[in-house]
Design a protein around this motif. Sequence first.
Motif, PDB file in Angstrom:
ATOM      1  N   PRO A  96      35.645  63.622  -1.243  1.00  0.00           N
ATOM      2  CA  PRO A  96      35.296  62.648  -0.217  1.00  0.00           C
ATOM      3  C   PRO A  96      36.405  62.532   0.824  1.00  0.00           C
ATOM      4  O   PRO A  96      37.580  62.764   0.533  1.00  0.00           O
ATOM      5  CB  PRO A  96      35.127  61.348  -0.991  1.00  0.00           C
ATOM      6  CG  PRO A  96      35.801  61.560  -2.298  1.00  0.00           C
ATOM      7  CD  PRO A  96      35.821  63.033  -2.551  1.00  0.00           C
ATOM      8  N   ASN A  97      36.018  62.179   2.036  1.00  0.00           N
ATOM      9  CA  ASN A  97      36.968  62.022   3.127  1.00  0.00           C
ATOM     10  C   ASN A  97      37.724  60.704   2.942  1.00  0.00           C
ATOM     11  O   ASN A  97      37.147  59.626   2.989  1.00  0.00           O
ATOM     12  CB  ASN A  97      36.217  62.039   4.468  1.00  0.00           C
ATOM     13  CG  ASN A  97      37.153  62.023   5.654  1.00  0.00           C
ATOM     14  OD1 ASN A  97      38.365  61.921   5.491  1.00  0.00           O
ATOM     15  ND2 ASN A  97      36.590  62.140   6.838  1.00  0.00           N
ATOM     16  N   ALA A  98      39.017  60.782   2.745  1.00  0.00           N
ATOM     17  CA  ALA A  98      39.836  59.593   2.500  1.00  0.00           C
ATOM     18  C   ALA A  98      40.052  58.766   3.762  1.00  0.00           C
ATOM     19  O   ALA A  98      40.551  57.649   3.692  1.00  0.00           O
ATOM     20  CB  ALA A  98      41.182  59.991   1.907  1.00  0.00           C
ATOM     21  N   LEU A 104      34.355  56.079   0.934  1.00  0.00           N
ATOM     22  CA  LEU A 104      35.043  56.458  -0.289  1.00  0.00           C
ATOM     23  C   LEU A 104      34.763  55.441  -1.393  1.00  0.00           C
ATOM     24  O   LEU A 104      34.440  55.816  -2.525  1.00  0.00           O
ATOM     25  CB  LEU A 104      36.548  56.591  -0.047  1.00  0.00           C
ATOM     26  CG  LEU A 104      37.406  56.976  -1.254  1.00  0.00           C
ATOM     27  CD1 LEU A 104      36.955  58.310  -1.814  1.00  0.00           C
ATOM     28  CD2 LEU A 104      38.868  57.014  -0.858  1.00  0.00           C
ATOM     29  N   GLU A 105      34.825  54.156  -1.060  1.00  0.00           N
ATOM     30  CA  GLU A 105      34.560  53.114  -2.056  1.00  0.00           C
ATOM     31  C   GLU A 105      33.122  53.187  -2.554  1.00  0.00           C
ATOM     32  O   GLU A 105      32.850  53.046  -3.738  1.00  0.00           O
ATOM     33  CB  GLU A 105      34.836  51.730  -1.458  1.00  0.00           C
ATOM     34  CG  GLU A 105      34.642  50.610  -2.460  1.00  0.00           C
ATOM     35  CD  GLU A 105      34.933  49.235  -1.856  1.00  0.00           C
ATOM     36  OE1 GLU A 105      34.925  48.291  -2.635  1.00  0.00           O
ATOM     37  OE2 GLU A 105      35.170  49.148  -0.638  1.00  0.00           O
ATOM     38  N   GLN A 107      31.187  55.882  -2.624  1.00  0.00           N
ATOM     39  CA  GLN A 107      31.037  57.076  -3.460  1.00  0.00           C
ATOM     40  C   GLN A 107      31.633  56.872  -4.838  1.00  0.00           C
ATOM     41  O   GLN A 107      31.092  57.318  -5.838  1.00  0.00           O
ATOM     42  CB  GLN A 107      31.678  58.286  -2.781  1.00  0.00           C
ATOM     43  CG  GLN A 107      30.914  58.763  -1.573  1.00  0.00           C
ATOM     44  CD  GLN A 107      31.628  59.901  -0.850  1.00  0.00           C
ATOM     45  OE1 GLN A 107      32.821  60.152  -1.090  1.00  0.00           O
ATOM     46  NE2 GLN A 107      30.900  60.597   0.004  1.00  0.00           N
TER      47      GLN A 107
END
Length: 111
Positions: A96-98, A104-105, A107
């Motif tokens: 995931p793209n940080a 991100l949360e 996912q």
Amino acid sequence: MIIALENGGGSQVSLGWHESFTIVKTSRLVAKQVGLSGQIYLGKEYAGRTVLIDSIEPVVWVIKTAQTIPDSELWLHQPEASARLDRALLAIIEPPNADDLDVLEQQLSCK
């Protein structure tokens, strides 16, 4: 009725509305004798393998190779655990793209 033939595949044959039989084609048909201790020698290629023996009639046995799953690993094959493992493997392949913490949360919290 099961008919054993040689050389590949298998097919279902219908004899009418009430009767059918399966033609099983095998690469080799081999006769074996059950020893006095009840054992059948299948050959070195099957040594140490687990097999299932299905007695479909008193005089007909179907022997299939099988793999067993230890009780301690059985949970891995349940749908929920399998789905979680699939998501984890996907995250390894496509991390995931940080930069977008909301995505991100989301996912990470998916079940």
